[in-house]
Design an enzyme around this catalytic site. Sequence first.
Site, PDB file in Angstrom:
ATOM      1  N   SER A  27      -5.572   7.138  -4.162  1.00 38.20           N
ATOM      2  CA  SER A  27      -6.776   6.333  -4.002  1.00 38.20           C
ATOM      3  C   SER A  27      -7.803   7.064  -3.141  1.00 38.20           C
ATOM      4  CB  SER A  27      -6.390   4.990  -3.362  1.00 38.20           C
ATOM      5  OG  SER A  27      -7.536   4.302  -2.931  1.00 38.20           O
ATOM      6  N   ASP A  70       0.889  -1.153   0.000  1.00 40.16           N
ATOM      7  CA  ASP A  70       0.000   0.000   0.000  1.00 40.16           C
ATOM      8  C   ASP A  70       0.926   1.201   0.000  1.00 40.16           C
ATOM      9  OD1 ASP A  70      -2.230   1.507   0.107  1.00 40.16           O
ATOM     10  OD2 ASP A  70      -3.064   0.536   1.873  1.00 40.16           O
TER      11      ASP A  70
END
Lengths: 500, 500
Positions: free
Chosen positions: B274, B266
């Site tokens: 995102s 991530d």
Amino acid sequence: MEQHSNILKYKRLGIYTQNENVVYMHEDCHVCVSEGFEALTRIRISNATTSIVASLNVLNSDILLPNEIGLSDAAAKKLNVSQNDTLYVSHLEPIESLSHVRAKIYNQKLDCKAYNEIITDIVEGDYSNIHLSAFITACAGDRMDIDEISDLTKAMIASGKQLNWKKEIVVDKHCIGGLPGNRTTPLVVAIVAAYGLTMPKTSSRAITSPAGTADTMEVLTNVTLSSEEIKAVVEKEGGCIVWGGTAQLSPADDILIKIEKALDIDSEGQLIASVLSKKAAAGSTHVVIDIPVGETAKVRSMEMAQKLKNHMETVGNAVGLNVKVIITDGSQPVGRGIGPTLEAIDILKVLKNETDAPNDLEKRALLLAGELIELSGKVGKGKGTKTAKGVLKSGQAYKKFLAICNAQGRFSKPVLAPYKIEIKAEKSGVLKRIDNRKIAKLAKLSGAPQSKSAGILLNAHLGESIKENQLLYTIYAESKGELNYALDYKNNHNDIITII
Amino acid sequence: MEQHSNILKYKRLGIYTQNENVVYMHEDCHVCVSEGFEALTRIRISNATTSIVASLNVLNSDILLPNEIGLSDAAAKKLNVSQNDTLYVSHLEPIESLSHVRAKIYNQKLDCKAYNEIITDIVEGDYSNIHLSAFITACAGDRMDIDEISDLTKAMIASGKQLNWKKEIVVDKHCIGGLPGNRTTPLVVAIVAAYGLTMPKTSSRAITSPAGTADTMEVLTNVTLSSEEIKAVVEKEGGCIVWGGTAQLSPADDILIKIEKALDIDSEGQLIASVLSKKAAAGSTHVVIDIPVGETAKVRSMEMAQKLKNHMETVGNAVGLNVKVIITDGSQPVGRGIGPTLEAIDILKVLKNETDAPNDLEKRALLLAGELIELSGKVGKGKGTKTAKGVLKSGQAYKKFLAICNAQGRFSKPVLAPYKIEIKAEKSGVLKRIDNRKIAKLAKLSGAPQSKSAGILLNAHLGESIKENQLLYTIYAESKGELNYALDYKNNHNDIITII
């Protein structure tokens, strides 16, 4: 606990996905439902003797019943399953080596152990294409230092079979691709084997080019030999020129190279590890590597070539190989033929010392053979090429080549393709540029390498004075359709050959 | 040219591969043979109106005839095909934006145009998982600077729908995951909507956790609403708490996040892009982001959190969002319940100001609601939390919550699961550590979120003095099997809760 009996019945689906293990299960399958599996979940599939990891594709059609399970061909082969066999599926334990990949993504240096673990899991088939792509990307762009490239290379060597020829010196050569028609390998093997060195050469078929050495040699002899057959040929003749596809040398490389192809990258670290791991695993001790440099070759600048040379030699040393890298001119195709049969014709002309043999191909072959002879220590510095030339001109190389072909099962004469069209100069001038990539594409559209006698026969080279209407090249094809296919491409691209 | 009629008949195979477009063709298919297609070749498939790019899987079974073609569900949906439709297949023109991905792999900075082209092609479905993984990896490990993160975020916003609420201030919140039970969103929406702000909240279902906000809210009301229904709820009540899955906001994010999940990474740049692209596309203007920090939370160090905060705020500003990031304690689960129903019970207790309402959940909700109220400029600095508390304690927030639920279609009371087992302390001492990841795993094994009333009810928190045999937590399940499944895990892991 309730019955979570994760047992399913194998049904053959016959889906070929290259290396990737894919498992197919019905959406109503009790295992999917109870385990919470969903599309792309990585799961473990086992039979009584072994197990693999695969990515799930969920089916909602009658191809499978809910109690059945399908596998991609690669997965089915690894599990060695038959119709109706019982398979067990289970959650995947974490793949520990992925933590190294993540560390590499975050710019950390990996050690020898980490590369070993990664490569072991890759060869096991535990990595999905997503993981493989991440590993390759994380290692690209100069993110591996020379120690890491050496560690990766060693891990790749250890990942498969390693041949041992029981000879002190085993020579090999490699060319960092990109030059159409550059088919020196058969010549080099013939020369150095005739000279007395051992050169058990395994070559590849074309992946993206109009011909690989194995495709070209197949015109002249058999190239698909078993390990035992290869051994017999090399023992008898000191050399061979066979297809390396069945040898299982550095299998990690075979997996990684397909991902690199999909990404259209060829990072320095992976390139070095790929080439040197194959050579070391093949039992070579002395290797000459040719880097052609040119604006449409694979390596496009002298600076890149020089860096690659230094790293290749350093890593070669680290893995116990005696590596010599030579940088050559990569500005145009080599020889006259591009395509298996047309290249085979060039090779025979050189071996037979015919007057119209392509001089540039001969020169390159003598340079490489000479470097190998020097590297082996049999002659002094600067004497290699002359020695190689002596072997070629005396006819010994041709004799040796025929002997190798016969030892491999046959010697066949190349036969030209039935259809051809001559492409002539539209104006007078000087031939300024040949686009290696576009001329290769043209040869492929004409049918090479599947159609062995298809391809291009070049009639002109860089720097030549060209007259209007002079023959530039001939396109050969095995069908009229393919000929027109190539012609279409030629008519839409006026920069394949540039005359000014 | 010979007849290369690249026409095939569509046969539905019903293979679900998530987003990836896969095309299935028989190995004897005349198109494969004439075009030289092989497994994993990327090819273009068209019908009369549109076209997609897909990776080829080659079949050698009777699932398909040689003149038939199959598609993965994702591909079939994009082409909107029906059984026996005619499809045309052709070689893929190069995907130009992949040259930007390669540039990024080689450490180059990309500009706004490059990110736009990449994201456009990703949303078109032109990238294989191999390409997506390479893009994500090349952008990870601090390889994007703040300009690039902003450009990526803008490209992702532009890639899908963008909502417009026709309000000057539209607020939203986001929590950088990792804390079980941290279900503040319904409370925050109820409070700020009761206060008079507009908060059209779309939430996700659980991906890897025991409950997402949408799963929890589904216990209490409907969460799957059409765009028109959502609009009506927000116009009437000033807020909603619905599932965002159908909104097509930042669709590139939906694609990339699945690859990140497969890689278990991530990266900062992708995380920021995102979160902020979803918020901006949803029409928000003022956003509070909560970063819980703890050794088993997603963000594990204060240093990482601080850096993420700075970058989030800078990028937020660059894309026209007013972003405030707060860093909170992420050392243990929040509230008492973990799992949809148990969390819904916690939420109602807080809203109804019950004496046994979980104080930590209330405090967090008031902090976030207070920050949003301050960010909106309606009250001065430092007065937000107090204002939020007033709204909650007065009962207005509960009233608003019921109104929102009813506007969404129903209000249902949560019902506890039929099976439970109480886990008690094996020794006296101080509760030293709760492993967020393991307690979440335990809740998932008990059946959450598929079984809505399954999960964990915590009875103790960090730092508490614990007596031997004191109740630590209760496992709830909807079947005896699932209860035992969870109990097995608990019995094999003695570090879920640590007492010393």
